[in-house]
Enzyme design. Structure first.
Site, PDB file in Angstrom:
ATOM      1  N   SER A 173      -8.725  -0.864  11.795  1.00  0.00           N
ATOM      2  CA  SER A 173      -9.539   0.347  11.618  1.00  0.00           C
ATOM      3  C   SER A 173     -10.607   0.511  12.681  1.00  0.00           C
ATOM      4  N   GLN A 197      -2.173   7.093   0.797  1.00  0.00           N
ATOM      5  CA  GLN A 197      -1.860   8.236   1.684  1.00  0.00           C
ATOM      6  C   GLN A 197      -0.853   7.846   2.764  1.00  0.00           C
ATOM      7  N   ASP A 198      -1.163   6.785   3.515  1.00  0.00           N
ATOM      8  CA  ASP A 198      -0.307   6.417   4.647  1.00  0.00           C
ATOM      9  C   ASP A 198       1.031   5.870   4.159  1.00  0.00           C
ATOM     10  N   LEU A 244      -0.267  -2.109   4.739  1.00  0.00           N
ATOM     11  CA  LEU A 244      -1.230  -1.007   4.589  1.00  0.00           C
ATOM     12  C   LEU A 244      -2.170  -1.210   3.403  1.00  0.00           C
ATOM     13  N   GLY A 255       0.830  -1.216   0.000  1.00  0.00           N
ATOM     14  CA  GLY A 255       0.000   0.000   0.000  1.00  0.00           C
ATOM     15  C   GLY A 255       0.855   1.252   0.000  1.00  0.00           C
ATOM     16  N   SER A 290      -9.853   0.295   0.517  1.00  0.00           N
ATOM     17  CA  SER A 290     -10.045   1.016   1.779  1.00  0.00           C
ATOM     18  C   SER A 290     -11.253   1.944   1.791  1.00  0.00           C
ATOM     19  N   HIS A 328      -7.823   9.310   9.600  1.00  0.00           N
ATOM     20  CA  HIS A 328      -6.743  10.300   9.529  1.00  0.00           C
ATOM     21  C   HIS A 328      -6.600  10.791   8.104  1.00  0.00           C
ATOM     22  N   TYR A 380     -16.281  -3.873   4.193  1.00  0.00           N
ATOM     23  CA  TYR A 380     -14.910  -3.418   4.497  1.00  0.00           C
ATOM     24  C   TYR A 380     -14.562  -3.727   5.949  1.00  0.00           C
ATOM     25  N   LYS A 399     -11.736  -6.158   7.568  1.00  0.00           N
ATOM     26  CA  LYS A 399     -10.692  -5.654   8.476  1.00  0.00           C
ATOM     27  C   LYS A 399     -10.677  -6.448   9.786  1.00  0.00           C
ATOM     28  N   GLU A 451     -13.400   1.439  12.029  1.00  0.00           N
ATOM     29  CA  GLU A 451     -14.641   0.942  11.423  1.00  0.00           C
ATOM     30  C   GLU A 451     -15.064  -0.391  12.040  1.00  0.00           C
TER      31      GLU A 451
HETATM   32  P1  NDP Z   1      -5.370   4.240   0.491  1.00  0.00           P
HETATM   33  O1  NDP Z   1      -6.678   3.819  -0.069  1.00  0.00           O
HETATM   34  O2  NDP Z   1      -4.870   5.617   0.245  1.00  0.00           O
HETATM   35  O3  NDP Z   1      -4.224   3.217  -0.026  1.00  0.00           O
HETATM   36  C1  NDP Z   1      -4.500   1.850  -0.237  1.00  0.00           C
HETATM   37  C2  NDP Z   1      -3.274   1.192  -0.835  1.00  0.00           C
HETATM   38  O4  NDP Z   1      -3.543  -0.200  -1.052  1.00  0.00           O
HETATM   39  C3  NDP Z   1      -2.857   1.768  -2.201  1.00  0.00           C
HETATM   40  O5  NDP Z   1      -1.457   1.822  -2.239  1.00  0.00           O
HETATM   41  C4  NDP Z   1      -3.379   0.718  -3.175  1.00  0.00           C
HETATM   42  O6  NDP Z   1      -2.676   0.662  -4.393  1.00  0.00           O
HETATM   43  C5  NDP Z   1      -3.098  -0.541  -2.362  1.00  0.00           C
HETATM   44  N1  NDP Z   1      -3.811  -1.713  -2.878  1.00  0.00           N
HETATM   45  C6  NDP Z   1      -5.135  -1.864  -3.087  1.00  0.00           C
HETATM   46  N2  NDP Z   1      -5.388  -3.089  -3.586  1.00  0.00           N
HETATM   47  C7  NDP Z   1      -4.203  -3.730  -3.702  1.00  0.00           C
HETATM   48  C8  NDP Z   1      -3.808  -5.023  -4.160  1.00  0.00           C
HETATM   49  N3  NDP Z   1      -4.696  -5.912  -4.602  1.00  0.00           N
HETATM   50  N4  NDP Z   1      -2.493  -5.351  -4.131  1.00  0.00           N
HETATM   51  C9  NDP Z   1      -1.581  -4.457  -3.697  1.00  0.00           C
HETATM   52  N5  NDP Z   1      -1.876  -3.209  -3.252  1.00  0.00           N
HETATM   53  C10 NDP Z   1      -3.185  -2.851  -3.253  1.00  0.00           C
HETATM   54  O7  NDP Z   1      -5.431   3.954   2.067  1.00  0.00           O
HETATM   55  P2  NDP Z   1      -4.792   4.780   3.291  1.00  0.00           P
HETATM   56  O8  NDP Z   1      -3.382   5.091   2.975  1.00  0.00           O
HETATM   57  O9  NDP Z   1      -5.724   5.849   3.697  1.00  0.00           O
HETATM   58  O10 NDP Z   1      -4.867   3.686   4.453  1.00  0.00           O
HETATM   59  C11 NDP Z   1      -3.835   2.716   4.619  1.00  0.00           C
HETATM   60  C12 NDP Z   1      -4.416   1.496   5.320  1.00  0.00           C
HETATM   61  O11 NDP Z   1      -4.935   1.871   6.577  1.00  0.00           O
HETATM   62  C13 NDP Z   1      -5.562   0.816   4.584  1.00  0.00           C
HETATM   63  O12 NDP Z   1      -5.465  -0.564   4.855  1.00  0.00           O
HETATM   64  C14 NDP Z   1      -6.804   1.388   5.255  1.00  0.00           C
HETATM   65  O13 NDP Z   1      -7.881   0.493   5.127  1.00  0.00           O
HETATM   66  C15 NDP Z   1      -6.309   1.507   6.672  1.00  0.00           C
HETATM   67  N6  NDP Z   1      -6.926   2.545   7.476  1.00  0.00           N
HETATM   68  C16 NDP Z   1      -6.966   3.827   7.017  1.00  0.00           C
HETATM   69  C17 NDP Z   1      -7.478   4.828   7.785  1.00  0.00           C
HETATM   70  C18 NDP Z   1      -7.545   6.238   7.316  1.00  0.00           C
HETATM   71  O14 NDP Z   1      -8.264   7.026   7.949  1.00  0.00           O
HETATM   72  N7  NDP Z   1      -6.821   6.617   6.290  1.00  0.00           N
HETATM   73  C19 NDP Z   1      -7.984   4.529   9.165  1.00  0.00           C
HETATM   74  C20 NDP Z   1      -7.854   3.146   9.543  1.00  0.00           C
HETATM   75  C21 NDP Z   1      -7.331   2.203   8.726  1.00  0.00           C
HETATM   76  P3  NDP Z   1      -3.132   1.562  -5.680  1.00  0.00           P
HETATM   77  O15 NDP Z   1      -2.466   2.909  -5.494  1.00  0.00           O
HETATM   78  O16 NDP Z   1      -2.573   0.782  -6.807  1.00  0.00           O
HETATM   79  O17 NDP Z   1      -4.633   1.652  -5.653  1.00  0.00           O
HETATM   80  P1  GDR Z   2     -14.963   6.344   6.483  1.00  0.00           P
HETATM   81  O1  GDR Z   2     -14.535   7.642   5.642  1.00  0.00           O
HETATM   82  O2  GDR Z   2     -16.096   5.637   5.901  1.00  0.00           O
HETATM   83  O3  GDR Z   2     -15.080   6.800   7.917  1.00  0.00           O
HETATM   84  O4  GDR Z   2     -13.675   5.406   6.291  1.00  0.00           O
HETATM   85  P2  GDR Z   2     -15.337   8.555   4.638  1.00  0.00           P
HETATM   86  O5  GDR Z   2     -14.588   9.826   4.575  1.00  0.00           O
HETATM   87  O6  GDR Z   2     -15.626   7.867   3.347  1.00  0.00           O
HETATM   88  O7  GDR Z   2     -16.757   8.777   5.375  1.00  0.00           O
HETATM   89  C1  GDR Z   2     -16.846   9.429   6.640  1.00  0.00           C
HETATM   90  C2  GDR Z   2     -18.304   9.740   6.954  1.00  0.00           C
HETATM   91  O8  GDR Z   2     -18.755  10.774   6.073  1.00  0.00           O
HETATM   92  C3  GDR Z   2     -20.052  10.438   5.594  1.00  0.00           C
HETATM   93  N1  GDR Z   2     -20.316  11.127   4.321  1.00  0.00           N
HETATM   94  C4  GDR Z   2     -19.654  10.924   3.178  1.00  0.00           C
HETATM   95  N2  GDR Z   2     -18.610  10.123   2.870  1.00  0.00           N
HETATM   96  C5  GDR Z   2     -18.110  10.167   1.596  1.00  0.00           C
HETATM   97  N3  GDR Z   2     -17.058   9.415   1.277  1.00  0.00           N
HETATM   98  N4  GDR Z   2     -18.667  10.968   0.625  1.00  0.00           N
HETATM   99  C6  GDR Z   2     -19.736  11.774   0.892  1.00  0.00           C
HETATM  100  O9  GDR Z   2     -20.226  12.479   0.014  1.00  0.00           O
HETATM  101  C7  GDR Z   2     -20.246  11.767   2.225  1.00  0.00           C
HETATM  102  N5  GDR Z   2     -21.250  12.451   2.841  1.00  0.00           N
HETATM  103  C8  GDR Z   2     -21.267  12.050   4.106  1.00  0.00           C
HETATM  104  C9  GDR Z   2     -20.004   8.903   5.480  1.00  0.00           C
HETATM  105  O10 GDR Z   2     -21.320   8.376   5.394  1.00  0.00           O
HETATM  106  C10 GDR Z   2     -19.261   8.559   6.757  1.00  0.00           C
HETATM  107  O11 GDR Z   2     -20.138   8.508   7.835  1.00  0.00           O
HETATM  108  C11 GDR Z   2     -12.362   5.913   6.372  1.00  0.00           C
HETATM  109  C12 GDR Z   2     -11.479   5.064   5.446  1.00  0.00           C
HETATM  110  O12 GDR Z   2     -10.198   5.647   5.369  1.00  0.00           O
HETATM  111  C13 GDR Z   2     -11.349   3.651   5.959  1.00  0.00           C
HETATM  112  O13 GDR Z   2     -10.399   2.935   5.170  1.00  0.00           O
HETATM  113  C14 GDR Z   2     -10.864   3.719   7.421  1.00  0.00           C
HETATM  114  O14 GDR Z   2     -10.761   2.422   7.949  1.00  0.00           O
HETATM  115  C15 GDR Z   2     -11.819   4.559   8.248  1.00  0.00           C
HETATM  116  O15 GDR Z   2     -11.876   5.859   7.699  1.00  0.00           O
HETATM  117  C16 GDR Z   2     -11.365   4.684   9.701  1.00  0.00           C
END
Ligand code: NDP
Ligand code: GDR
Length: 327
Positions: free
Chosen positions: A127, A12-13, A82, A8, A86, A181, A151, A155, A129
């Site tokens: 997560s 972002q992360d 990561l 991953g 997601s 984040h 999802y 997780k 979630e």
């Molecule tokens: P992103 O969606 O930004 O990144 C996901 C990454 O996974 C990308 O690099 C993507 O590659 C890669 N990926 C997806 N499918 C595959 C696959 N089949 N094989 C290899 N790589 C793959 O996520 P974030 O950086 O926001 O989050 C990182 C991790 O943390 C995720 O697991 C997310 O679920 C988890 N998480 C995130 C939170 C958040 O608030 N951001 C909170 C809690 C958990 P590509 O660029 O090619 O799509």
């Molecule tokens: P989340 O993030 O589901 O918490 O998962 P997201 O930003 O998609 O939604 C947060 C909340 O906002 C409400 N919402 C909307 N969401 C999106 N995407 N688009 C809209 O137009 C909209 N309007 C309202 C959603 O219903 C929800 O309640 C993220 C991801 O990064 C996961 O991978 C990670 O595990 C969790 O955060 C923690």
């Protein structure tokens, strides 16, 4: 020199974690899935100016052989898992893919580590979630899970597999239960970035409205830079464990809108509309984390306030749209 493998890495992360590990003097191996658009896919790493400092190697979460080969070849000391499908909303449309990448994919990485490098330290991106339809006003490591989306179910499987491998095989496997984040590198489909991008487009006259779903959902939003620091701290501990990472402050999507629009001198009520298209089949109404364990054991606390996070995101989107407008 520690060798760190990140799945991953293009997300972002992955970008912020790579930057932090490079600053710490680590060798960073980033697993990249094959894509016809690899030039665009490395944008976050390019944006941070680190794409040439990372070794990008091919692999896919669903291909166990690629994971084993990678771990055999690079013998990482640390593995940060990561990669995931997601986006919660997409997981209802692609539940099986989400299960395979986000759930089984983590088991694949753990298996590859167990087979090829059992002494490596493993981080699982769990997560908030997983708490889903929680009854607790604040969630910690002891709070019951009640996942509300394919999802979150995936997780949870990955989380318990991590715990199980630690308990079964004595692996140094830790799970970070991270709350939402964000950052300027956040994917545009997530609500915070959708809002800050919308604010910038409206401010510059490129759009008039922003259509959102449930405005009453409450989330605990922190900055991704702070959260990747927690991942590294977890793997630096002698004993593996699970940690909640959160700010402890929760606000509604509506309040996030108000703050983001007002940062640009706008009133969200003049621009935000509601559409059923963005409602989910099942919603997570309230997340608010208690990161007391991380504070006490890791010495981790967040450093970026919600106000500062929003300002950074809105300003970055304004700058980006101005650049493309002026080109
Ligand atoms: P992103 O969606 O930004 O990144 C996901 C990454 O996974 C990308 O690099 C993507 O590659 C890669 N990926 C997806 N499918 C595959 C696959 N089949 N094989 C290899 N790589 C793959 O996520 P974030 O950086 O926001 O989050 C990182 C991790 O943390 C995720 O697991 C997310 O679920 C988890 N998480 C995130 C939170 C958040 O608030 N951001 C909170 C809690 C958990 P590509 O660029 O090619 O799509
Ligand atoms: P989340 O993030 O589901 O918490 O998962 P997201 O930003 O998609 O939604 C947060 C909340 O906002 C409400 N919402 C909307 N969401 C999106 N995407 N688009 C809209 O137009 C909209 N309007 C309202 C959603 O219903 C929800 O309640 C993220 C991801 O990064 C996961 O991978 C990670 O595990 C969790 O955060 C923690």
């Amino acid at each position: 020199m520690q060798t760190c493998l990140i799945t991953g890495v293009t997300g972002q992360d992955g970008a912020y974690l790579s930057q932090l590990l490079l600053q710490k003097g680590c060798r960073v191996i980033g697993m990249l899935r094959r894509s016809a658009s690899a030039d665009v896919i490395g944008d976050r790493l390019r944006g941070l100016g680190i794409i040439n400092d990372i070794e990008l190697v091919d692999g896919d979460m669903m291909d166990l052989s690629s994971l084993i080969r990678l771990i055999q070849t690079y013998k990482p000391d640390q593995v940060y898992n990561l990669a995931a499908q997601s986006f919660v909303a997409a997981s209802w449309n692609q539940p099986l893919l989400t299960g395979q990448v986000t759930g089984i994919g983590a088991a694949n990485v753990l298996e590859a580590v167990r087979i090829a490098r059992p002494e490596a330290r493993y981080y699982q991106a769990s997560s908030s979630e997983m708490f889903g339809k929680t009854r607790e006003p604040q969630q910690n490591e002891a709070t019951l899970f009640h996942p509300r989306s394919p999802y979150a179910v995936a997780k949870l499987y990955a989380h318990w597999t991590t715990v199980n491998y630690r308990e079964s095989f004595g692996m140094h496997a830790s799970s970070g239960i991270l709350f939402n984040h964000e950052s300027p590198l956040r994917g545009i489909e997530f609500v915070t970035r959708k809002i800050t991008d919308g604010v910038a487009r409206i401010k510059l006259g490129l759009a008039k409205e922003l259509s959102l779903g449930n405005l009453e959902a409450k989330r605990d939003w922190g900055h991704a830079r702070d959260y990747v620091r927690a991942m590294v701290l977890m793997l630096e501990q002698e004993t593996p464990d699970d940690y909640v990472i959160a700010t402890g402050r929760t606000v509604t999507v509506r309040e996030f809108c108000r703050m983001a629009f007002s940062h640009a001198g706008l009133n969200y009520e003049d621009h935000v509309t509601m559409s059923n298209n963005f409602l989910r089949p099942a919603e997570v109404d309230l997340l608010c984390g208690d990161a007391g364990k991380a504070r006490d054991r890791l010495g981790w606390t967040p450093t970026v306030t919600l106000e500062a996070l929003i300002a950074e995101m809105v300003d970055a989107d304004l700058a980006r749209h101005r650049r493309s407008r002026d080109q």
